[in-house]
Write an enzyme that holds these catalytic residues in place. Structure first.
Site, PDB file in Angstrom:
ATOM      1  N   MET A  79      42.530  73.614 -28.905  1.00 44.23           N
ATOM      2  CA  MET A  79      42.048  74.904 -29.393  1.00 44.23           C
ATOM      3  C   MET A  79      41.056  75.544 -28.433  1.00 44.23           C
ATOM      4  SD  MET A  79      42.275  77.264 -31.646  1.00 44.23           S
ATOM      5  CE  MET A  79      43.163  76.548 -33.045  1.00 44.23           C
ATOM      6  N   ARG A  80      40.298  74.755 -27.712  1.00 43.74           N
ATOM      7  CA  ARG A  80      39.352  75.323 -26.747  1.00 43.74           C
ATOM      8  C   ARG A  80      40.089  76.102 -25.662  1.00 43.74           C
ATOM      9  NH1 ARG A  80      36.626  69.562 -25.741  1.00 43.74           N
ATOM     10  NH2 ARG A  80      38.885  69.163 -25.736  1.00 43.74           N
ATOM     11  N   HIS A  87      45.128  61.873 -44.630  1.00 48.28           N
ATOM     12  CA  HIS A  87      43.721  62.183 -44.310  1.00 48.28           C
ATOM     13  C   HIS A  87      42.823  61.994 -45.536  1.00 48.28           C
ATOM     14  CE1 HIS A  87      45.210  65.109 -40.933  1.00 48.28           C
ATOM     15  NE2 HIS A  87      45.065  63.880 -40.470  1.00 48.28           N
ATOM     16  N   GLY A 146      37.768  67.780 -35.557  1.00 54.93           N
ATOM     17  CA  GLY A 146      37.473  68.350 -34.252  1.00 54.93           C
ATOM     18  C   GLY A 146      37.430  69.861 -34.186  1.00 54.93           C
ATOM     19  N   LEU A 162      40.605  69.873 -39.918  1.00 54.16           N
ATOM     20  CA  LEU A 162      41.307  70.539 -38.828  1.00 54.16           C
ATOM     21  C   LEU A 162      41.084  69.779 -37.530  1.00 54.16           C
ATOM     22  CD1 LEU A 162      40.289  74.236 -39.665  1.00 54.16           C
ATOM     23  CD2 LEU A 162      42.201  72.879 -40.575  1.00 54.16           C
ATOM     24  N   ARG A 215      52.585  69.609 -34.542  1.00 48.48           N
ATOM     25  CA  ARG A 215      53.482  69.616 -35.706  1.00 48.48           C
ATOM     26  C   ARG A 215      53.594  71.025 -36.268  1.00 48.48           C
ATOM     27  NH1 ARG A 215      50.189  64.963 -38.704  1.00 48.48           N
ATOM     28  NH2 ARG A 215      50.104  63.498 -36.958  1.00 48.48           N
ATOM     29  N   ASN A 248      41.101  50.581 -36.703  1.00 45.30           N
ATOM     30  CA  ASN A 248      42.151  51.595 -36.851  1.00 45.30           C
ATOM     31  C   ASN A 248      43.175  51.308 -35.771  1.00 45.30           C
ATOM     32  OD1 ASN A 248      43.791  53.827 -37.028  1.00 45.30           O
ATOM     33  ND2 ASN A 248      42.148  55.339 -36.949  1.00 45.30           N
ATOM     34  N   ARG A 263      42.151  50.785 -41.651  1.00 48.38           N
ATOM     35  CA  ARG A 263      42.795  52.034 -42.054  1.00 48.38           C
ATOM     36  C   ARG A 263      44.298  51.775 -42.153  1.00 48.38           C
ATOM     37  NH1 ARG A 263      44.857  57.065 -38.560  1.00 48.38           N
ATOM     38  NH2 ARG A 263      45.247  58.510 -40.257  1.00 48.38           N
ATOM     39  N   LYS A 298      41.089  51.420 -32.326  1.00 45.90           N
ATOM     40  CA  LYS A 298      39.712  51.892 -32.382  1.00 45.90           C
ATOM     41  C   LYS A 298      38.934  50.947 -33.293  1.00 45.90           C
ATOM     42  CE  LYS A 298      41.125  56.761 -32.035  1.00 45.90           C
ATOM     43  NZ  LYS A 298      41.160  58.065 -32.747  1.00 45.90           N
ATOM     44  N   GLU A 342      35.224  58.940 -41.211  1.00 48.02           N
ATOM     45  CA  GLU A 342      36.207  58.105 -41.887  1.00 48.02           C
ATOM     46  C   GLU A 342      35.867  56.631 -41.762  1.00 48.02           C
ATOM     47  OE1 GLU A 342      40.438  59.801 -41.448  1.00 48.02           O
ATOM     48  OE2 GLU A 342      39.334  60.733 -39.807  1.00 48.02           O
ATOM     49  N   GLY A 349      37.652  71.993 -36.906  1.00 45.93           N
ATOM     50  CA  GLY A 349      36.835  72.501 -38.001  1.00 45.93           C
ATOM     51  C   GLY A 349      35.345  72.426 -37.723  1.00 45.93           C
ATOM     52  N   GLU A 350      34.920  71.384 -37.013  1.00 46.70           N
ATOM     53  CA  GLU A 350      33.499  71.199 -36.739  1.00 46.70           C
ATOM     54  C   GLU A 350      33.018  71.989 -35.530  1.00 46.70           C
ATOM     55  OE1 GLU A 350      32.671  66.983 -36.493  1.00 46.70           O
ATOM     56  OE2 GLU A 350      33.978  66.588 -38.211  1.00 46.70           O
ATOM     57  N   ASN A 351      33.925  72.329 -34.606  1.00 50.83           N
ATOM     58  CA  ASN A 351      33.494  72.892 -33.324  1.00 50.83           C
ATOM     59  C   ASN A 351      33.986  74.305 -33.011  1.00 50.83           C
ATOM     60  OD1 ASN A 351      32.085  70.465 -32.164  1.00 50.83           O
ATOM     61  ND2 ASN A 351      34.095  69.564 -32.520  1.00 50.83           N
TER      62      ASN A 351
END
Length: 402
Positions: free
Chosen positions: A285-286, A182, A332, A211, A243, A11, A93, A18, A386, A334-336
Protein backbone atom coordinates in the site's frame (compact mmCIF):
# COMPACT_ATOMS: atom_id res chain seq x y z
CA UNK A 1 10.76 -13.49 35.08
CA UNK A 2 9.73 -16.16 37.56
CA UNK A 3 9.25 -19.88 37.21
CA UNK A 4 6.23 -21.02 35.24
CA UNK A 5 5.20 -17.73 33.66
CA UNK A 6 6.64 -18.08 30.15
CA UNK A 7 4.63 -19.14 27.10
CA UNK A 8 6.27 -19.85 23.76
CA UNK A 9 4.01 -18.90 20.85
CA UNK A 10 4.65 -20.64 17.52
CA UNK A 11 3.18 -19.71 14.15
CA UNK A 12 4.33 -22.37 11.71
CA UNK A 13 3.87 -21.64 8.02
CA UNK A 14 4.78 -23.77 5.04
CA UNK A 15 8.27 -22.25 4.72
CA UNK A 16 8.70 -20.25 7.93
CA UNK A 17 8.26 -20.37 11.69
CA UNK A 18 7.62 -17.23 13.74
CA UNK A 19 8.11 -17.46 17.48
CA UNK A 20 7.69 -15.26 20.53
CA UNK A 21 8.53 -16.02 24.14
CA UNK A 22 6.15 -14.05 26.33
CA UNK A 23 6.28 -13.51 30.10
CA UNK A 24 2.70 -13.64 31.34
CA UNK A 25 3.54 -11.59 34.42
CA UNK A 26 3.42 -8.43 32.31
CA UNK A 27 3.03 -9.49 28.68
CA UNK A 28 6.62 -8.56 27.87
CA UNK A 29 8.66 -10.30 25.17
CA UNK A 30 11.51 -12.35 26.56
CA UNK A 31 12.55 -13.07 22.96
CA UNK A 32 11.14 -13.31 19.46
CA UNK A 33 12.28 -14.47 16.07
CA UNK A 34 11.70 -15.78 12.59
CA UNK A 35 13.09 -18.83 10.83
CA UNK A 36 12.46 -18.59 7.10
CA UNK A 37 13.16 -20.34 3.80
CA UNK A 38 12.58 -23.76 5.32
CA UNK A 39 13.40 -26.43 2.75
CA UNK A 40 15.00 -23.86 0.45
CA UNK A 41 18.52 -22.68 -0.18
CA UNK A 42 19.72 -19.85 2.03
CA UNK A 43 17.80 -20.44 5.24
CA UNK A 44 17.80 -17.55 7.70
CA UNK A 45 17.15 -17.02 11.40
CA UNK A 46 16.49 -13.54 12.79
CA UNK A 47 16.35 -13.47 16.60
CA UNK A 48 15.51 -10.52 18.85
CA UNK A 49 16.43 -10.61 22.53
CA UNK A 50 14.51 -8.99 25.38
CA UNK A 51 16.72 -5.90 25.23
CA UNK A 52 15.87 -5.35 21.55
CA UNK A 53 19.23 -6.49 20.22
CA UNK A 54 19.02 -8.53 17.03
CA UNK A 55 21.19 -11.22 15.54
CA UNK A 56 20.94 -12.93 12.17
CA UNK A 57 22.19 -16.35 11.13
CA UNK A 58 22.37 -17.89 7.68
CA UNK A 59 22.12 -21.68 7.77
CA UNK A 60 20.47 -24.61 6.05
CA UNK A 61 16.98 -25.30 7.41
CA UNK A 62 15.88 -28.48 5.62
CA UNK A 63 12.63 -29.00 7.56
CA UNK A 64 10.51 -27.79 10.47
CA UNK A 65 12.44 -29.96 12.94
CA UNK A 66 15.60 -28.07 12.01
CA UNK A 67 13.70 -24.76 12.16
CA UNK A 68 12.47 -25.34 15.72
CA UNK A 69 15.89 -26.63 16.74
CA UNK A 70 17.41 -23.38 15.44
CA UNK A 71 14.84 -21.33 17.35
CA UNK A 72 15.50 -23.40 20.49
CA UNK A 73 19.23 -22.78 20.17
CA UNK A 74 18.70 -19.02 19.95
CA UNK A 75 16.39 -19.07 22.97
CA UNK A 76 18.95 -21.12 24.89
CA UNK A 77 21.62 -18.55 24.02
CA UNK A 78 19.38 -16.02 25.78
CA UNK A 79 19.20 -18.29 28.81
CA UNK A 80 15.69 -19.64 28.26
CA UNK A 81 15.87 -22.82 26.21
CA UNK A 82 13.00 -25.19 25.51
CA UNK A 83 14.10 -27.19 28.57
CA UNK A 84 13.65 -24.21 30.88
CA UNK A 85 11.42 -24.80 33.95
CA UNK A 86 10.11 -21.28 33.44
CA UNK A 87 8.35 -22.44 30.27
CA UNK A 88 4.79 -23.45 31.14
CA UNK A 89 3.15 -24.01 27.73
CA UNK A 90 3.60 -23.73 23.98
CA UNK A 91 0.77 -21.97 22.16
CA UNK A 92 0.21 -22.71 18.48
CA UNK A 93 -1.67 -20.68 15.92
CA UNK A 94 -3.94 -23.04 13.97
CA UNK A 95 -5.84 -21.46 11.11
CA UNK A 96 -8.85 -23.75 10.79
CA UNK A 97 -10.71 -25.39 13.66
CA UNK A 98 -14.01 -25.99 11.88
CA UNK A 99 -17.15 -26.00 14.02
CA UNK A 100 -15.74 -28.25 16.73
CA UNK A 101 -12.99 -26.06 18.18
CA UNK A 102 -14.55 -22.96 19.70
CA UNK A 103 -11.97 -22.43 22.46
CA UNK A 104 -8.22 -22.90 22.98
CA UNK A 105 -7.56 -26.62 23.22
CA UNK A 106 -4.79 -28.74 24.71
CA UNK A 107 -3.43 -30.83 21.84
CA UNK A 108 -3.96 -34.59 21.99
CA UNK A 109 -3.71 -37.24 19.28
CA UNK A 110 -7.47 -36.93 18.82
CA UNK A 111 -7.26 -33.15 18.42
CA UNK A 112 -4.47 -33.49 15.85
CA UNK A 113 -6.52 -36.03 13.91
CA UNK A 114 -9.45 -33.60 13.72
CA UNK A 115 -7.22 -30.70 12.62
CA UNK A 116 -5.80 -33.02 9.97
CA UNK A 117 -9.35 -33.88 8.85
CA UNK A 118 -9.89 -30.15 8.19
CA UNK A 119 -6.98 -29.90 5.73
CA UNK A 120 -9.32 -29.91 2.67
CA UNK A 121 -10.85 -26.59 3.82
CA UNK A 122 -7.47 -25.08 4.79
CA UNK A 123 -4.93 -26.74 2.49
CA UNK A 124 -2.45 -23.85 2.59
CA UNK A 125 -2.32 -23.49 6.37
CA UNK A 126 -3.38 -26.48 8.48
CA UNK A 127 -0.63 -28.85 7.21
CA UNK A 128 2.11 -26.43 8.33
CA UNK A 129 0.33 -25.77 11.64
CA UNK A 130 0.16 -29.53 12.25
CA UNK A 131 3.85 -29.95 11.46
CA UNK A 132 4.77 -27.23 13.96
CA UNK A 133 2.72 -28.93 16.67
CA UNK A 134 4.17 -32.37 15.96
CA UNK A 135 7.75 -31.11 16.09
CA UNK A 136 7.12 -29.16 19.31
CA UNK A 137 5.53 -32.22 20.91
CA UNK A 138 8.61 -34.29 20.07
CA UNK A 139 10.94 -31.64 21.51
CA UNK A 140 8.89 -31.15 24.71
CA UNK A 141 6.51 -34.10 25.13
CA UNK A 142 5.99 -33.20 28.81
CA UNK A 143 4.80 -29.65 28.11
CA UNK A 144 1.17 -28.69 27.34
CA UNK A 145 0.76 -27.78 23.68
CA UNK A 146 -2.23 -25.50 23.20
CA UNK A 147 -3.91 -24.90 19.84
CA UNK A 148 -5.56 -21.50 19.40
CA UNK A 149 -7.77 -21.40 16.32
CA UNK A 150 -8.22 -18.47 13.91
CA UNK A 151 -11.79 -19.60 13.31
CA UNK A 152 -12.83 -19.92 16.97
CA UNK A 153 -13.93 -16.32 17.51
CA UNK A 154 -16.31 -16.60 14.56
CA UNK A 155 -18.10 -19.76 15.70
CA UNK A 156 -20.65 -17.48 17.39
CA UNK A 157 -22.04 -16.33 14.03
CA UNK A 158 -25.83 -16.81 13.88
CA UNK A 159 -26.77 -19.68 11.60
CA UNK A 160 -28.34 -17.31 9.07
CA UNK A 161 -25.03 -15.42 8.82
CA UNK A 162 -22.88 -18.54 8.62
CA UNK A 163 -24.93 -20.24 5.91
CA UNK A 164 -24.51 -19.96 2.15
CA UNK A 165 -27.77 -20.25 0.19
CA UNK A 166 -26.93 -23.57 -1.45
CA UNK A 167 -28.50 -27.01 -1.18
CA UNK A 168 -28.46 -27.83 2.54
CA UNK A 169 -27.53 -31.50 2.07
CA UNK A 170 -24.56 -30.59 -0.14
CA UNK A 171 -23.43 -27.96 2.36
CA UNK A 172 -23.61 -30.43 5.26
CA UNK A 173 -21.82 -33.20 3.39
CA UNK A 174 -18.90 -30.98 2.42
CA UNK A 175 -18.88 -28.70 5.51
CA UNK A 176 -19.62 -25.61 3.42
CA UNK A 177 -20.33 -22.55 5.58
CA UNK A 178 -18.74 -19.27 6.62
CA UNK A 179 -15.96 -19.99 9.09
CA UNK A 180 -14.09 -16.68 9.07
CA UNK A 181 -10.41 -16.13 9.82
CA UNK A 182 -8.09 -13.66 11.63
CA UNK A 183 -10.29 -14.42 14.63
CA UNK A 184 -7.47 -14.12 17.17
CA UNK A 185 -6.81 -10.58 15.93
CA UNK A 186 -10.49 -9.63 15.84
CA UNK A 187 -10.96 -10.91 19.39
CA UNK A 188 -7.91 -9.05 20.71
CA UNK A 189 -8.70 -5.78 18.92
CA UNK A 190 -12.38 -5.69 19.86
CA UNK A 191 -11.46 -6.03 23.54
CA UNK A 192 -8.54 -3.60 23.27
CA UNK A 193 -10.91 -1.07 21.71
CA UNK A 194 -13.22 -1.38 24.71
CA UNK A 195 -10.26 -0.80 27.05
CA UNK A 196 -9.20 2.24 25.04
CA UNK A 197 -12.68 3.74 25.36
CA UNK A 198 -13.05 2.79 29.02
CA UNK A 199 -16.06 0.63 28.21
CA UNK A 200 -17.16 -2.88 29.04
CA UNK A 201 -16.85 -5.12 25.93
CA UNK A 202 -20.28 -6.51 26.79
CA UNK A 203 -21.90 -3.13 26.09
CA UNK A 204 -19.95 -2.21 22.95
CA UNK A 205 -20.69 -2.73 19.25
CA UNK A 206 -17.48 -2.62 17.20
CA UNK A 207 -16.58 -2.98 13.53
CA UNK A 208 -13.03 -4.33 13.36
CA UNK A 209 -11.07 -3.84 10.13
CA UNK A 210 -7.99 -6.08 10.01
CA UNK A 211 -6.12 -4.68 7.02
CA UNK A 212 -2.87 -6.43 6.18
CA UNK A 213 -1.81 -8.30 3.06
CA UNK A 214 -4.74 -10.47 4.03
CA UNK A 215 -7.73 -8.38 5.09
CA UNK A 216 -10.99 -9.05 6.88
CA UNK A 217 -13.81 -7.23 8.66
CA UNK A 218 -15.94 -8.31 11.58
CA UNK A 219 -19.03 -7.05 13.37
CA UNK A 220 -18.71 -7.62 17.12
CA UNK A 221 -21.73 -7.10 19.38
CA UNK A 222 -21.18 -7.21 23.13
CA UNK A 223 -17.88 -9.04 22.67
CA UNK A 224 -19.45 -11.65 20.39
CA UNK A 225 -18.76 -11.91 16.66
CA UNK A 226 -22.00 -11.81 14.66
CA UNK A 227 -20.63 -11.33 11.13
CA UNK A 228 -17.30 -11.57 9.32
CA UNK A 229 -16.10 -11.07 5.76
CA UNK A 230 -13.96 -14.15 5.15
CA UNK A 231 -15.95 -17.30 4.54
CA UNK A 232 -15.32 -20.96 3.76
CA UNK A 233 -11.79 -19.87 2.87
CA UNK A 234 -9.75 -16.68 3.43
CA UNK A 235 -10.50 -15.63 -0.17
CA UNK A 236 -13.89 -14.02 0.41
CA UNK A 237 -14.52 -10.42 1.44
CA UNK A 238 -12.31 -7.35 1.24
CA UNK A 239 -9.82 -6.56 -1.52
CA UNK A 240 -6.47 -7.89 -0.29
CA UNK A 241 -2.84 -7.75 -1.32
CA UNK A 242 -3.03 -10.65 -3.77
CA UNK A 243 -6.56 -12.05 -3.20
CA UNK A 244 -9.62 -10.86 -5.06
CA UNK A 245 -12.06 -10.86 -2.16
CA UNK A 246 -15.71 -10.90 -3.21
CA UNK A 247 -16.29 -12.02 -6.80
CA UNK A 248 -19.20 -13.48 -8.74
CA UNK A 249 -18.96 -17.30 -8.33
CA UNK A 250 -19.78 -17.48 -12.05
CA UNK A 251 -16.35 -15.99 -12.69
CA UNK A 252 -14.84 -19.42 -12.06
CA UNK A 253 -17.09 -21.08 -14.65
CA UNK A 254 -16.47 -18.31 -17.17
CA UNK A 255 -12.68 -18.50 -16.88
CA UNK A 256 -12.82 -22.29 -17.11
CA UNK A 257 -15.25 -22.61 -20.01
CA UNK A 258 -14.47 -19.49 -22.02
CA UNK A 259 -10.93 -18.72 -20.90
CA UNK A 260 -9.77 -22.33 -20.96
CA UNK A 261 -8.17 -22.02 -17.52
CA UNK A 262 -7.85 -25.06 -15.26
CA UNK A 263 -9.25 -25.04 -11.73
CA UNK A 264 -5.70 -24.84 -10.34
CA UNK A 265 -4.92 -21.86 -12.59
CA UNK A 266 -8.07 -20.06 -11.44
CA UNK A 267 -7.21 -20.83 -7.83
CA UNK A 268 -3.76 -19.32 -8.36
CA UNK A 269 -5.24 -16.28 -10.11
CA UNK A 270 -7.75 -15.45 -7.39
CA UNK A 271 -5.44 -16.14 -4.43
CA UNK A 272 -2.02 -15.00 -5.66
CA UNK A 273 -2.43 -12.75 -8.70
CA UNK A 274 -5.49 -10.67 -7.85
CA UNK A 275 -6.37 -7.97 -5.33
CA UNK A 276 -4.10 -4.93 -5.34
CA UNK A 277 -1.40 -6.86 -7.18
CA UNK A 278 -3.78 -7.79 -9.97
CA UNK A 279 -5.12 -4.26 -10.33
CA UNK A 280 -1.82 -2.38 -10.45
CA UNK A 281 1.10 -4.80 -10.16
CA UNK A 282 1.86 -3.85 -6.53
CA UNK A 283 0.53 -5.24 -3.24
CA UNK A 284 2.39 -2.79 -0.99
CA UNK A 285 0.00 0.00 0.00
CA UNK A 286 2.89 2.40 0.59
CA UNK A 287 4.03 2.02 -3.01
CA UNK A 288 0.47 2.23 -4.32
CA UNK A 289 -0.09 5.52 -2.48
CA UNK A 290 3.21 6.89 -3.80
CA UNK A 291 2.31 5.92 -7.36
CA UNK A 292 -1.23 7.29 -7.09
CA UNK A 293 0.08 10.61 -5.79
CA UNK A 294 2.39 10.74 -8.80
CA UNK A 295 -0.58 10.34 -11.13
CA UNK A 296 -0.45 6.60 -11.84
CA UNK A 297 -3.99 5.67 -12.96
CA UNK A 298 -3.76 1.93 -12.23
CA UNK A 299 -2.51 2.61 -8.70
CA UNK A 300 -5.36 5.08 -8.18
CA UNK A 301 -7.83 2.48 -9.43
CA UNK A 302 -6.41 -0.11 -7.01
CA UNK A 303 -6.71 2.32 -4.10
CA UNK A 304 -10.24 3.36 -5.04
CA UNK A 305 -11.38 -0.25 -5.44
CA UNK A 306 -9.84 -1.19 -2.10
CA UNK A 307 -11.54 1.69 -0.30
CA UNK A 308 -14.88 1.17 -2.04
CA UNK A 309 -15.04 -2.42 -0.76
CA UNK A 310 -14.13 -1.24 2.74
CA UNK A 311 -16.91 1.33 2.73
CA UNK A 312 -19.43 -1.28 1.55
CA UNK A 313 -18.57 -3.49 4.49
CA UNK A 314 -18.68 -0.64 7.01
CA UNK A 315 -22.18 0.22 5.78
CA UNK A 316 -23.31 -3.40 5.74
CA UNK A 317 -22.03 -4.09 9.25
CA UNK A 318 -23.61 -0.89 10.53
CA UNK A 319 -26.92 -2.33 9.31
CA UNK A 320 -26.19 -5.73 10.89
CA UNK A 321 -25.31 -4.22 14.28
CA UNK A 322 -28.01 -1.55 14.27
CA UNK A 323 -25.81 0.65 16.47
CA UNK A 324 -22.07 1.15 16.11
CA UNK A 325 -20.00 2.50 18.98
CA UNK A 326 -16.57 2.16 17.41
CA UNK A 327 -14.65 1.30 14.26
CA UNK A 328 -11.17 -0.11 14.87
CA UNK A 329 -8.44 -0.19 12.21
CA UNK A 330 -5.65 -2.70 12.76
CA UNK A 331 -2.81 -4.69 11.11
CA UNK A 332 -0.16 -3.31 8.75
CA UNK A 333 -2.31 -1.15 6.47
CA UNK A 334 -4.93 -0.34 9.09
CA UNK A 335 -2.34 0.83 11.60
CA UNK A 336 -0.09 2.78 9.22
CA UNK A 337 -2.02 4.02 6.16
CA UNK A 338 -3.72 7.26 7.23
CA UNK A 339 -4.98 7.81 3.68
CA UNK A 340 -6.88 4.51 3.76
CA UNK A 341 -8.51 5.34 7.09
CA UNK A 342 -9.49 8.82 5.93
CA UNK A 343 -10.96 7.62 2.64
CA UNK A 344 -12.82 4.70 4.24
CA UNK A 345 -14.59 7.04 6.67
CA UNK A 346 -15.08 10.06 4.39
CA UNK A 347 -18.55 11.59 3.96
CA UNK A 348 -20.14 9.38 6.61
CA UNK A 349 -21.20 12.18 8.95
CA UNK A 350 -24.83 11.10 8.67
CA UNK A 351 -23.80 7.79 10.28
CA UNK A 352 -21.89 9.57 13.02
CA UNK A 353 -18.54 8.57 11.51
CA UNK A 354 -15.74 11.10 11.02
CA UNK A 355 -11.94 11.27 11.17
CA UNK A 356 -9.93 14.19 12.53
CA UNK A 357 -7.13 14.88 9.99
CA UNK A 358 -4.57 15.89 12.63
CA UNK A 359 -5.24 12.92 14.90
CA UNK A 360 -5.25 10.59 11.89
CA UNK A 361 -1.85 11.81 10.72
CA UNK A 362 -0.12 10.94 14.00
CA UNK A 363 2.14 7.88 13.75
CA UNK A 364 2.22 5.83 16.93
CA UNK A 365 2.35 2.22 18.04
CA UNK A 366 -0.14 2.98 20.81
CA UNK A 367 -3.93 2.52 20.61
CA UNK A 368 -5.55 5.89 19.89
CA UNK A 369 -8.82 7.54 18.89
CA UNK A 370 -8.66 9.48 15.60
CA UNK A 371 -12.24 10.75 15.44
CA UNK A 372 -13.25 14.25 16.59
CA UNK A 373 -14.93 14.60 19.99
CA UNK A 374 -18.32 15.34 18.45
CA UNK A 375 -18.43 12.12 16.42
CA UNK A 376 -21.06 9.63 17.56
CA UNK A 377 -18.88 6.68 16.53
CA UNK A 378 -15.32 6.45 17.88
CA UNK A 379 -12.85 5.70 15.11
CA UNK A 380 -9.69 4.15 16.52
CA UNK A 381 -6.33 2.73 15.50
CA UNK A 382 -5.66 -0.32 17.65
CA UNK A 383 -2.45 -2.29 17.00
CA UNK A 384 -3.14 -5.99 17.00
CA UNK A 385 -1.16 -8.49 19.06
CA UNK A 386 -2.14 -11.98 18.01
CA UNK A 387 0.84 -13.56 19.76
CA UNK A 388 -0.09 -12.03 23.10
CA UNK A 389 -3.69 -13.15 22.61
CA UNK A 390 -2.53 -16.71 21.88
CA UNK A 391 -0.23 -16.64 24.92
CA UNK A 392 -2.99 -15.34 27.18
CA UNK A 393 -5.44 -18.01 26.04
CA UNK A 394 -2.86 -20.79 26.36
CA UNK A 395 -1.73 -19.62 29.81
CA UNK A 396 -5.28 -19.29 31.10
CA UNK A 397 -6.14 -22.80 29.89
CA UNK A 398 -3.06 -24.39 31.42
CA UNK A 399 -3.49 -22.48 34.70
CA UNK A 400 -7.14 -23.55 34.94
CA UNK A 401 -6.13 -27.21 34.42
CA UNK A 402 -3.59 -27.17 37.24
Amino acid sequence: MTEGTLVLVLNAGSSSVKYQLIDMLDGSRAASGLVERIGEAGGRVVHTSADGSERELLLDVPDHTAALAAAAAELAADGVGLDSPRLTAIGHRVVHGGRRFTEPTVVTDEVLAEVRRLIPVAPLHNPANITGIEVARRLRPDLPQVAVFDTAFHTTLPEHAARYAIDLAVAEEHRVRRYGFHGTSHRYVSRATARLLGRDPAELNVIVLHLGNGASASAVSGGVCVETSMGLTPLEGLVMGTRSGDADPGLVFHLHRVGGMSIDEIDDLLNRRSGLLGLCGDNDMREILRRAEAGDESAQLAFDTYVHRLRKYIGAYYAVLGRVDAIAFTAGVGENAAAVRAAACADMDALGIAVDPELNSVRSREPRVISPEYARVAVAVVPTDEELEIAQQAFALVRDDT
